[in-house]
Design an enzyme around this catalytic site. Structure first.
Site, PDB file in Angstrom:
ATOM      1  N   GLY A 258      -1.107  -2.546  -0.219  1.00  0.00           N
ATOM      2  CA  GLY A 258      -1.745  -1.258  -0.527  1.00  0.00           C
ATOM      3  C   GLY A 258      -1.403  -0.825  -1.929  1.00  0.00           C
ATOM      4  N   ASN A 259      -1.591   0.438  -2.225  1.00  0.00           N
ATOM      5  CA  ASN A 259      -1.203   0.970  -3.543  1.00  0.00           C
ATOM      6  C   ASN A 259      -0.846   2.445  -3.403  1.00  0.00           C
ATOM      7  OD1 ASN A 259      -3.680   2.639  -4.058  1.00  0.00           O
ATOM      8  ND2 ASN A 259      -4.643   0.628  -3.859  1.00  0.00           N
TER       9      ASN A 259
END
Ligand code: C5P
Length: 403
Positions: free
Chosen positions: A212-213
């Site tokens: 993810g981020n």
């Protein structure tokens, strides 16, 4: 959410028996999320007390040019108050006050404030039926309407005099509805459908892990709220975020992965007028997502990744009438990279925010943007709250859609 939410409403109360209804009116405005300040003519205080209205509006009620109570010889500033308001409502508006408004008299604080205001002014007449149908009153209605003031017509029914006929002030609920409908009609994104992507995407490695981020989704949610407030029908497609839907009238579709987001975005794109891709979409995903939690074994581990679909590029390929806007978060060669994306993804403009600017980017409450347009023009903005940045971006879209 009401269109008057966040609006500054200046309520002018004049001396008619319907003044008692303004207590309900103030409550309705406050409940709808507006800020309210009340000014009264001196005689109006005989009909409803300033204490009632100041308690309900949570603001001081003003009825004279001087601050009588504290004997400080200070002036109440009608000009400041007139400019403070997003809209002014005179309710009840008596025949006397309407006549003075039409002629430009300013012998009380309310009238001086009316003359100083630059905002839309609504008035809700309230008087006995013969006064209401008198040619002089009719002429005043026409004069005020010709000034751009908006009349909320009186209704028919039982009057305080015991007579029955036209002249009753519209009921508080109907006044609120009238103003909401009137404001909604003048919203610049009325009749427009807007699609917004927001937040990160999570690409599953196994049932408990993902790639993810740090995107919080805040910029996209602010855009959605601002577009709705400007009258648009909004579809917000968001990756995982803790943010709540800012407005229940926004259609919020929560997704996990880039592929989910791609499917939702391409499904709705043909029916929208504007699309803004503010999501931080993961460029790659694991080729295989394990069905069971991956066990710790060897010292190293290889994760094979495959490319995710580029949602925005796909929208750019299929776009017809839509205005298409993208975001670029760059760490180097910012403008050059953003300009490349603008071309490749067939955008109308791209919003560049740089990680080099402190206060801009993923998790912060603020953002500093530069907009690059497809005709090569650029526009730089100051560091602002994401709420204000959202308004700036939508203003540019409105300008484009009016071209
Ligand atoms: O190519 P890059 O990811 O930097 O482009 C950023 C823009 O493209 C953003 O508007 C982002 O939402 C969009 N994008 C997308 N799908 C992807 C990658 C980026 O919609 N797979």
């Amino acid at each position: 959410m009401s269109v008057i939410s966040g609006k500054k409403i200046l309520l002018g109360v004049t001396a008619g028996i319907a003044a008692y209804k303004t207590a309900f009116l103030v409550r309705l405005f406050i409940k709808a999320g507006a800020q309210v300040k009340v000014v009264m003519t001196p005689a109006a205080k005989e009909f409803v007390t300033p204490l009632t209205l100041s308690t309900l509006s949570k603001n001081e009620v003003i009825s004279s040019f001087t601050k009588e109570e504290d004997h400080s010889n200070q002036w109440n500033n009608h000009v400041e108050l007139g400019l403070w308001a997003d809209l002014m409502l005179i309710a009840p508006a008596t025949a006397n006050t309407l006549s003075k408004m039409a002629k430009g008299h300013s012998d009380n604080f309310l009238l001086a404030t009316y003359l100083s205001s630059k905002c839309p002014v609504y008035f809700a007449p309230a008087m006995d039926l013969d006064m209401h149908r008198h040619p002089s009153t009719r002429e005043n209605f026409d004069t005020l309407t010709s000034f751009g003031n908006i009349m909320i017509p009186a209704t028919s029914g039982e009057l305080a005099s015991g007579l029955s006929g036209e002249g009753r002030m519209a009921e508080p609920d109907d006044i609120l509805k009238f103003i909401e409908d009137h404001l909604a009609k003048s919203l610049p994104l009325r009749n427009k459908k807007v699609l917004i992507t927001a937040g990160p995407t999570y690409e599953a490695i196994d049932p408990v892990r993902f790639i993810g981020n740090h995107s919080s989704g805040k910029m996209g949610f602010e855009l959605a709220a601002a577009a709705r407030a400007l009258g648009a029908e909004v579809i917000l497609i968001s990756g995982p975020t803790h943010l709540q839907n800012p407005n229940e009238e926004i259609k919020l579709i929560r997704v996990q992965s880039a592929v989910d987001m791609f499917e939702a975005a391409t499904k709705f794109f043909p029916e929208v007028d504007i699309a803004i891709a503010s999501a931080a979409v993961s460029d790659y995903r694991p080729k295989l997502s394990a069905t069971q939690k991956i066990k710790k074994s060897a010292e190293t581990m290889m994760l094979e990744l495959v490319k995710n679909p580029d949602i925005l590029a796909n929208l750019g390929e299929t776009k017809k009438h839509q205005i298409l806007v993208g975001f670029a978060l760059e760490t180097e060669n910012e403008e050059e990279n953003a300009a490349g994306k603008l071309q490749r993804k067939n955008l109308d403009f791209i919003v560049l925010n740089s990680l080099n600017d402190s206060g801009a980017g993923f998790k912060s409450e603020t953002n500093k943007i530069k907009i690059l347009f497809k005709d090569g023009k650029t526009k730089s903005f100051q560091l602002k709250s994401k709420t204000e940045v959202a308004r700036d971006i939508l203003n540019e879209i409105i300008l484009l859609s009016n071209e």
